[in-house]
Design a protein around this motif. Structure first.
Motif, PDB file in Angstrom:
ATOM      1  N   ILE A 179       0.880  -1.175   0.000  1.00  0.00           N
ATOM      2  CA  ILE A 179       0.000   0.000   0.000  1.00  0.00           C
ATOM      3  C   ILE A 179       0.911   1.216   0.000  1.00  0.00           C
ATOM      4  O   ILE A 179       1.739   1.385   0.901  1.00  0.00           O
ATOM      5  CB  ILE A 179      -0.923   0.028   1.239  1.00  0.00           C
ATOM      6  CG1 ILE A 179      -1.748  -1.263   1.318  1.00  0.00           C
ATOM      7  CG2 ILE A 179      -1.841   1.237   1.182  1.00  0.00           C
ATOM      8  CD1 ILE A 179      -2.622  -1.339   2.565  1.00  0.00           C
ATOM      9  N   GLU A 180       0.794   2.049  -1.034  1.00  0.00           N
ATOM     10  CA  GLU A 180       1.722   3.166  -1.167  1.00  0.00           C
ATOM     11  C   GLU A 180       0.966   4.450  -1.478  1.00  0.00           C
ATOM     12  O   GLU A 180      -0.082   4.453  -2.124  1.00  0.00           O
ATOM     13  CB  GLU A 180       2.751   2.885  -2.253  1.00  0.00           C
ATOM     14  CG  GLU A 180       2.167   2.558  -3.608  1.00  0.00           C
ATOM     15  CD  GLU A 180       3.206   2.039  -4.583  1.00  0.00           C
ATOM     16  OE1 GLU A 180       4.399   2.100  -4.240  1.00  0.00           O
ATOM     17  OE2 GLU A 180       2.831   1.579  -5.665  1.00  0.00           O
ATOM     18  N   GLY A 181       1.511   5.551  -0.964  1.00  0.00           N
ATOM     19  CA  GLY A 181       0.912   6.847  -1.195  1.00  0.00           C
ATOM     20  C   GLY A 181       1.123   7.309  -2.632  1.00  0.00           C
ATOM     21  O   GLY A 181       2.110   6.957  -3.275  1.00  0.00           O
ATOM     22  N   GLN A 182       0.175   8.098  -3.116  1.00  0.00           N
ATOM     23  CA  GLN A 182       0.263   8.671  -4.453  1.00  0.00           C
ATOM     24  C   GLN A 182       0.511  10.172  -4.335  1.00  0.00           C
ATOM     25  O   GLN A 182       0.072  10.824  -3.385  1.00  0.00           O
ATOM     26  CB  GLN A 182      -1.041   8.422  -5.221  1.00  0.00           C
ATOM     27  CG  GLN A 182      -1.405   6.947  -5.375  1.00  0.00           C
ATOM     28  CD  GLN A 182      -0.443   6.209  -6.289  1.00  0.00           C
ATOM     29  OE1 GLN A 182      -0.302   6.542  -7.476  1.00  0.00           O
ATOM     30  NE2 GLN A 182       0.243   5.211  -5.739  1.00  0.00           N
ATOM     31  N   ASN A 183       1.256  10.713  -5.308  1.00  0.00           N
ATOM     32  CA  ASN A 183       1.490  12.157  -5.371  1.00  0.00           C
ATOM     33  C   ASN A 183       2.120  12.695  -4.086  1.00  0.00           C
ATOM     34  O   ASN A 183       1.736  13.749  -3.584  1.00  0.00           O
ATOM     35  CB  ASN A 183       0.169  12.901  -5.652  1.00  0.00           C
ATOM     36  CG  ASN A 183      -0.500  12.410  -6.929  1.00  0.00           C
ATOM     37  OD1 ASN A 183       0.171  12.197  -7.947  1.00  0.00           O
ATOM     38  ND2 ASN A 183      -1.803  12.206  -6.865  1.00  0.00           N
ATOM     39  N   GLY A 184       3.078  11.967  -3.569  1.00  0.00           N
ATOM     40  CA  GLY A 184       3.805  12.423  -2.389  1.00  0.00           C
ATOM     41  C   GLY A 184       3.122  12.155  -1.073  1.00  0.00           C
ATOM     42  O   GLY A 184       3.630  12.558  -0.012  1.00  0.00           O
ATOM     43  N   ASN A 185       1.982  11.479  -1.072  1.00  0.00           N
ATOM     44  CA  ASN A 185       1.267  11.190   0.169  1.00  0.00           C
ATOM     45  C   ASN A 185       1.964  10.075   0.951  1.00  0.00           C
ATOM     46  O   ASN A 185       2.678   9.237   0.390  1.00  0.00           O
ATOM     47  CB  ASN A 185      -0.175  10.784  -0.113  1.00  0.00           C
ATOM     48  CG  ASN A 185      -1.007  11.963  -0.565  1.00  0.00           C
ATOM     49  OD1 ASN A 185      -0.813  13.076  -0.094  1.00  0.00           O
ATOM     50  ND2 ASN A 185      -1.937  11.720  -1.496  1.00  0.00           N
ATOM     51  N   ARG A 186       1.732  10.076   2.248  1.00  0.00           N
ATOM     52  CA  ARG A 186       2.217   9.016   3.137  1.00  0.00           C
ATOM     53  C   ARG A 186       1.059   8.071   3.457  1.00  0.00           C
ATOM     54  O   ARG A 186      -0.098   8.366   3.149  1.00  0.00           O
ATOM     55  CB  ARG A 186       2.771   9.625   4.431  1.00  0.00           C
ATOM     56  CG  ARG A 186       3.803  10.728   4.225  1.00  0.00           C
ATOM     57  CD  ARG A 186       5.041  10.222   3.483  1.00  0.00           C
ATOM     58  NE  ARG A 186       6.061  11.232   3.331  1.00  0.00           N
ATOM     59  CZ  ARG A 186       7.101  11.373   4.159  1.00  0.00           C
ATOM     60  NH1 ARG A 186       7.224  10.591   5.218  1.00  0.00           N
ATOM     61  NH2 ARG A 186       8.015  12.301   3.935  1.00  0.00           N
ATOM     62  N   VAL A 187       1.387   6.947   4.088  1.00  0.00           N
ATOM     63  CA  VAL A 187       0.385   5.913   4.341  1.00  0.00           C
ATOM     64  C   VAL A 187       0.401   5.503   5.807  1.00  0.00           C
ATOM     65  O   VAL A 187       1.458   5.390   6.430  1.00  0.00           O
ATOM     66  CB  VAL A 187       0.648   4.653   3.475  1.00  0.00           C
ATOM     67  CG1 VAL A 187      -0.406   3.588   3.752  1.00  0.00           C
ATOM     68  CG2 VAL A 187       0.656   5.011   2.007  1.00  0.00           C
ATOM     69  N   ALA A 188      -0.790   5.297   6.349  1.00  0.00           N
ATOM     70  CA  ALA A 188      -0.927   4.729   7.696  1.00  0.00           C
ATOM     71  C   ALA A 188      -2.194   3.895   7.735  1.00  0.00           C
ATOM     72  O   ALA A 188      -3.124   4.114   6.941  1.00  0.00           O
ATOM     73  CB  ALA A 188      -0.972   5.828   8.756  1.00  0.00           C
ATOM     74  N   ILE A 189      -2.204   2.932   8.639  1.00  0.00           N
ATOM     75  CA  ILE A 189      -3.394   2.096   8.788  1.00  0.00           C
ATOM     76  C   ILE A 189      -3.713   1.933  10.271  1.00  0.00           C
ATOM     77  O   ILE A 189      -2.852   2.087  11.139  1.00  0.00           O
ATOM     78  CB  ILE A 189      -3.234   0.701   8.149  1.00  0.00           C
ATOM     79  CG1 ILE A 189      -2.089  -0.058   8.808  1.00  0.00           C
ATOM     80  CG2 ILE A 189      -3.029   0.783   6.664  1.00  0.00           C
ATOM     81  CD1 ILE A 189      -1.993  -1.484   8.338  1.00  0.00           C
ATOM     82  N   ASN A 190      -4.972   1.632  10.535  1.00  0.00           N
ATOM     83  CA  ASN A 190      -5.421   1.262  11.868  1.00  0.00           C
ATOM     84  C   ASN A 190      -6.229  -0.020  11.718  1.00  0.00           C
ATOM     85  O   ASN A 190      -7.150  -0.076  10.896  1.00  0.00           O
ATOM     86  CB  ASN A 190      -6.281   2.366  12.493  1.00  0.00           C
ATOM     87  CG  ASN A 190      -6.589   2.099  13.959  1.00  0.00           C
ATOM     88  OD1 ASN A 190      -7.061   1.033  14.322  1.00  0.00           O
ATOM     89  ND2 ASN A 190      -6.333   3.101  14.796  1.00  0.00           N
ATOM     90  N   GLU A 191      -5.875  -1.036  12.476  1.00  0.00           N
ATOM     91  CA  GLU A 191      -6.521  -2.343  12.286  1.00  0.00           C
ATOM     92  C   GLU A 191      -7.971  -2.364  12.750  1.00  0.00           C
ATOM     93  O   GLU A 191      -8.721  -3.283  12.371  1.00  0.00           O
ATOM     94  CB  GLU A 191      -5.739  -3.422  13.038  1.00  0.00           C
ATOM     95  CG  GLU A 191      -4.378  -3.708  12.420  1.00  0.00           C
ATOM     96  CD  GLU A 191      -3.749  -4.962  12.983  1.00  0.00           C
ATOM     97  OE1 GLU A 191      -3.200  -5.749  12.208  1.00  0.00           O
ATOM     98  OE2 GLU A 191      -3.834  -5.164  14.218  1.00  0.00           O
TER      99      GLU A 191
END
Length: 816
Positions: free
Chosen positions: A389-401
């Motif tokens: 799972i990767e960010g687009q256009n310079g965005n970062r990624v996080a998840i919560n289960e």
């Protein structure tokens, strides 16, 4: 009696005395010779034609107590076993150390716990992250070292078995030669006592290697059997023991047995160094490896479970799983999980809560993420057999289960991120292509469980037709194997060889494991409790030796989780636009959905569903009556929510010029909200759900000072309710990671102490028996000197007779 007869009698007496003096001299000379038994020469009268003709030497015998000797050989075998156990357990204790040792595995775990405590205290600093990585690396290195060295000890035991078998065969050959010499000398009436002494010593040495039983034929030859007397080791000629050494050992592997004339006699060997070595190689050391593996498994899961719930700050640009997958892989999941795109400051760009109820394959999950409200700012894909799972256009990624829940083959449950390993700290080769049971002592014993077991896959052999078997209380590993093979050959049409390669029982020391191997990842479902009872797991027995620290985190310590993607605070006006402006919180909400009336049928109310560890609470709403205040009041009036410290607050936001509502879990626990509006009939096309009207959402992503994940990671080491399965003789228990590690060390130390005591006792007992035998059969110098005087006088007397007869002959001749 004539002078000639007198002379002959005297000469016989002289010869007899001389022979007895020689035997006594030999006894005296061998007073300090180990294993030498005192020789006793009998003396008997010599008759010729019914008249006395002097004396002659009788049989030369050994003063040996056969009963004590048999008892000694039995104790020598026990001493050999105890000696091996003592030697290996001293090496094990050196390897594992003591609970107080700085190099002990328990101390390594404690060091990692301390490092997370420091990260919890100062999450914004870099040095605690480096300290965590250093402690984690040292810990996995310790696991790898322990795993390797336990297997090295097994290899050493295997090498020693080979050497002991060679020594036993050499002794059998030597005993066989002594047998031949004893029979040959006996046939020509020559003494054989010295050879019998030598043979006894060889048999004693053999008895320390392998338990034996013996008997001696009338011709003096000895026959040697295995301990139970059923198989000859030596009967005229030796029957050599056979053993095939193993080149190397891996956890879960097994060595070869000892054969005699083509028959495996490993189980017939009850004592001796061979028994001790076999037990160490096939029982004690594999059990120790199981304990280390169980500790590594539980530590990996406990740490990864918390690490996957959190996120780093700043959030990473991508999350790459550690599980090997294919898009068609099946997995059983429930609940929801949150995926968010954030900027480098941790602020929300977009997020989505993915409902997993309709997701049955990895491809479904990828599509759900990409089709969600966050799909424009992040993307999911499968790359190199991993979920990314990767960010687009310079965005970062996080998840919560959130409350996502994936069921594993052995019935354990993991959150979605944990299952795919999206944010693992500890990694290993994670896949479900091979499912293995725990080690079972007897593969033919009944398992005492009933139900239905099903193996399915999204591709390969088990797709689209899974295999399913019904099992009963009387089924064993062997019957399970045969039933599964029967399904493979019957339902799927595989050949018997193909079925045997997919399902088989692997030996692990003196235990057995059921192995199911497939060409694609499998999903396992069980209507009973068999998978839990026999531990059908994707984790291999070699896990402790293959555990590593995540390469991504090792290369970039800032990827360590220290905070949590927001899921405990929800506010209006932050999601799907800004929400409506509310000037009066007591005014009915405009355009809010209104259930069909009058009256509203049961179950047709619109509701805002709040879900957390407490379950799901439905807060009903009605556009014809509800205001911001009434919604908040209804939330605060719910006992389940209030008992879990979830409350609602209405406040005025001056910057927005509007009243807003905030729903918060005061304990910081994750929760999420859904709205059933989309599934209910709307009375008008302009009406909207409560979440859309208010713009309910999380106000932020992750804050820089958030240390919630670091705190949870530190707490993971103090939890005393981690469920450890039975492993290597340790009973199942709930305890902490450090305490379980300490129990492994203390158990090994206890066994080492017991082995040392047993060795000392058995050697003392064998030495005592040997002393008793020597006291009875050995040479007593006082007795020998006394006998020597007697034989010397007898010799002198015989010589005097000869001298007297000589004088008489001279007188007789002179008289002629």
């Amino acid at each position: 009696m004539s002078l000639t007869q007198a002379l002959n009698s005297a000469i016989s007496g002289l010869n007899t005395a001389q022979s007895r003096i020689a035997i006594t001299s030999s006894n005296i000379a061998n007073v300090n010779t180990a294993g030498y038994s005192r020789k006793i020469a009998g003396q008997e009268s010599l008759t010729l034609n019914g008249q006395g003709a002097g004396v002659q030497i009788g049989d030369v015998t050994r003063n040996v107590n056969a009963g004590l000797q048999t008892e000694l050989r039995g104790e020598l075998g026990k001493a050999g076993t105890a000696e091996v156990r003592d030697e290996f357990y001293q090496r094990i204790q050196t390897l594992f150390g003591t609970p107080q040792s700085n190099s002990a595995i328990s101390q390594r775990i404690s060091d990692l716990s301390d490092a997370f405590e420091q990260l919890n205290s100062t999450p914004e600093q870099n040095s605690p992250k480096v300290q965590v990585l250093s402690a984690a690396t040292q810990l996995v290195d310790s696991f790898g070292k322990l795993s390797d060295q336990v297997q090295n000890l097994r290899s050493d035991a295997d090498d020693s078995i080979n050497q002991e078998v060679n020594d036993a065969n050499s002794l059998l050959n030597q005993i066989a030669k002594l047998n031949t010499d004893i029979v040959r000398l006996g046939n020509i009436e020559q003494p054989t006592t010295e050879l019998r002494d030598q043979r006894d010593q060889k048999v004693n040495a053999l008895s320390k290697i392998i338990n034996t039983s013996t008997y001696t034929r009338e011709d003096g030859s000895m026959v040697i059997f295995t301990g139970n007397g059923s198989r000859p080791l030596l009967d005229r000629s030796p029957v050599p023991l056979s053993f095939a050494p193993t080149a190397g050992y891996e956890p879960g592997s097994s060595g070869s047995g000892i054969t005699l004339d083509g028959v495996d006699i490993t189980d017939e060997i009850k004592t001796g160094t061979l028994r001790g070595l076999i037990d160490m190689r096939d029982q004690d050391l594999p059990q120790l490896a199981d304990q280390v593996n169980e500790l590594a498994t539980q530590l990996r899961d406990a740490v990864n479970a918390e690490h996957n719930k959190g996120t780093a700050f700043p959030p990473p640009t991508n999350l790459t799983g550690t599980r090997q997958i294919e898009g068609t892989d099946l997995f059983s999941a429930t609940g929801s999980f949150r995926v968010a795109a954030l900027d480098s400051n941790g602020d929300i760009k977009s997020y989505a809560d993915i409902d997993l109820s309709g997701v049955t394959t990895v491809n479904d999950l990828v599509a759900a993420i990409n089709g969600s409200a966050a799909g424009g700012d992040l993307q999911a894909r499968i790359a190199d057999g991993r979920l990314v799972i990767e960010g687009q256009n310079g965005n970062r990624v996080a998840i919560n289960e959130l409350n996502s829940d994936v069921t594993l083959s052995d019935g354990r449950n993991q959150g979605l991120s944990h299952y795919f390993g999206l944010n693992d700290l500890f990694t290993n080769a994670k896949n479900s292509r091979v499912i293995t049971s725990t080690a079972i002592a007897d593969p033919s014993s009944a398992l005492g469980a009933s139900g239905t077991l099903t193996f399915s896959a999204g591709s390969g052999t088990l797709s689209p037709t899974p295999i399913s078997i019904n099992y009963t209380n009387g089924d064993s590993l062997t019957t399970l194997q045969n039933k599964l093979r029967g399904q493979l050959t019957g339902a799927l049409g595989l050949s018997s060889d193909q079925a045997a390669n997919m399902v088989y029982i692997a030996t692990d020391g003196d235990r057995s494991r059921l192995v199911i191997s497939n060409d694609a990842n499998m999903s396992v479902t069980d209507s009973g409790n068999l998978s839990d009872k026999i531990g059908l797991t994707e984790d291999q027995p070699s896990l402790a030796g293959s555990l590593t620290v995540s390469r991504d985190i090792a290369n970039d310590p800032s990827r360590l989780s220290r905070g949590t993607l927001d899921a405990d605070i929800y506010e209006s006006g932050v999601s799907t636009g800004s929400g409506i402006t509310i000037a009066d919180p007591a005014t009915t909400l405009a355009n809010l959905g209104t259930p069909a009336s009058p009256p509203a049928p049961a179950g047709t109310n619109y509701s805002l569903n709040i879900t957390g560890d407490f379950g799901t609470v439905a807060i009903s709403y009605n556009g014809s009556t509800d205001s911001l205040n009434s919604i908040a009041a209804r939330i605060n009036a719910n006992s389940t929510l209030t008992d879990n410290n979830v409350n609602a607050e209405v406040y005025f936001d001056g910057s927005a010029g509007s009243y807003k509502i905030r729903v918060q879990d005061a304990d910081g626990d994750s929760m999420f909200m859904t709205d059933n509006f989309a599934t209910m009939p709307a009375s008008a096309g302009t009406e909207k759900s409560l979440t859309d009207i208010l713009g309910f959402g999380i106000p932020y992503g992750i804050r820089e000072g958030d240390n919630s994940s670091a705190a949870s990671l530190a707490n993971a080491f103090t939890k005393t309710d981690i469920g450890f399965d039975a492993a290597g003789g340790l009973s199942p228990e709930k305890t902490s990671l450090i305490d379980y590690a300490a129990s492994i060390i203390s158990t090994a130390a206890t066994k080492a102490s017991a082995a040392s005591d047993s060795n000392a006792f058995q050697n003392a007992l064998a030495n005592d028996l040997d002393t008793r035998i020597q006291n009875e059969a050995g040479v007593n110098l006082d007795e020998e000197m006394s006998d020597l005087i007697i034989f010397q006088r007898a010799y002198s007397a015989s010589a005097k007779v000869i001298s007297t007869v000589d004088e008489l002959f001279d007188a007789l001749l002179n008289a002629v």
